[in-house]
Design an enzyme around this catalytic site. Sequence first.
Site, PDB file in Angstrom:
ATOM      1  N   GLU A 142       0.813  -1.213   0.000  1.00  0.00           N
ATOM      2  CA  GLU A 142       0.000   0.000   0.000  1.00  0.00           C
ATOM      3  C   GLU A 142       0.849   1.267   0.000  1.00  0.00           C
ATOM      4  OE1 GLU A 142      -3.917   1.995   2.087  1.00  0.00           O
ATOM      5  OE2 GLU A 142      -2.834   0.450   3.195  1.00  0.00           O
ATOM      6  N   GLU A 240     -12.789   2.573   3.805  1.00  0.00           N
ATOM      7  CA  GLU A 240     -11.889   2.852   4.916  1.00  0.00           C
ATOM      8  C   GLU A 240     -11.882   4.351   5.207  1.00  0.00           C
ATOM      9  OE1 GLU A 240      -7.712   0.911   6.081  1.00  0.00           O
ATOM     10  OE2 GLU A 240      -7.478   2.690   4.831  1.00  0.00           O
TER      11      GLU A 240
END
Length: 261
Positions: A142, A240
């Site tokens: 990520e 998220e």
Amino acid sequence: MTFDVNAGIVGESVPDGIERAADLGVGAVEFFDWEGADLDAVESACAAHDVDVAGVLAAGAGSNIDDRDAPAAVNPYDRETAVADVERSLEAAADLGADALIVTVGPDQGGFDRDTQRRALERVLADVAPTAEEVGVTVVIEPLNTVVDHPGYFLASSREAFDITRAVGSDRVQVLFDVYHQQIIEGDVIRNLTENVDQVGHVHVADNPGRFEPGTGEIAYGRIFDALDDAGYDGYVGMEFFATSEGTSMDEAVRSTLELA
């Protein structure tokens, strides 16, 4: 594409978040700390509510973001530790039936130049790729923004992340494209996503500024979701957002995001 929600955000515990996800009509969850969770309770909750695990965050070196004193995948001296942490996390993810294992690569290591750190990361990913392929879980690295949330983190650019996963050359090593982070760092979200969709193993969404739910900021999420569909992305899109805009409940935020798609 299929939406999931972070169980640790919508619930007081992961099992509670799984139940909340089901109540909201979301059929999958992800969560951060698999070592700290009661995995038997997680499996029971998933079975009881017909909810899948979309992804979990790796342990140890695989979850380092800003701790320069802790092992990191970009530190050449930490290779064995990073590989061991990611591989045991892959086994746990596989036991949960997870689709993806999220890996954060660590802060920039001041004693090494950037090429050395990148090669160290590529070696760790190449080392864990056979395990990922064997257990059927995709490792997704990520990139995070270093402007607002994570100053000093090594990997900010999705373009560099795509180059790294292509260098590794495994279908089970891909990129987690977090639209919020990449809007801050790069912009050009639709082009970067669709031109590299073969390397995208997971997507996160939140709006900017504020990291609130999609539709509250500057990002044209309706168009992004359409572009992902058109590009043939069939993976998970994780909701998220850690807080919602003033006057909006988390339930409302999740439902409004699903409506955008």
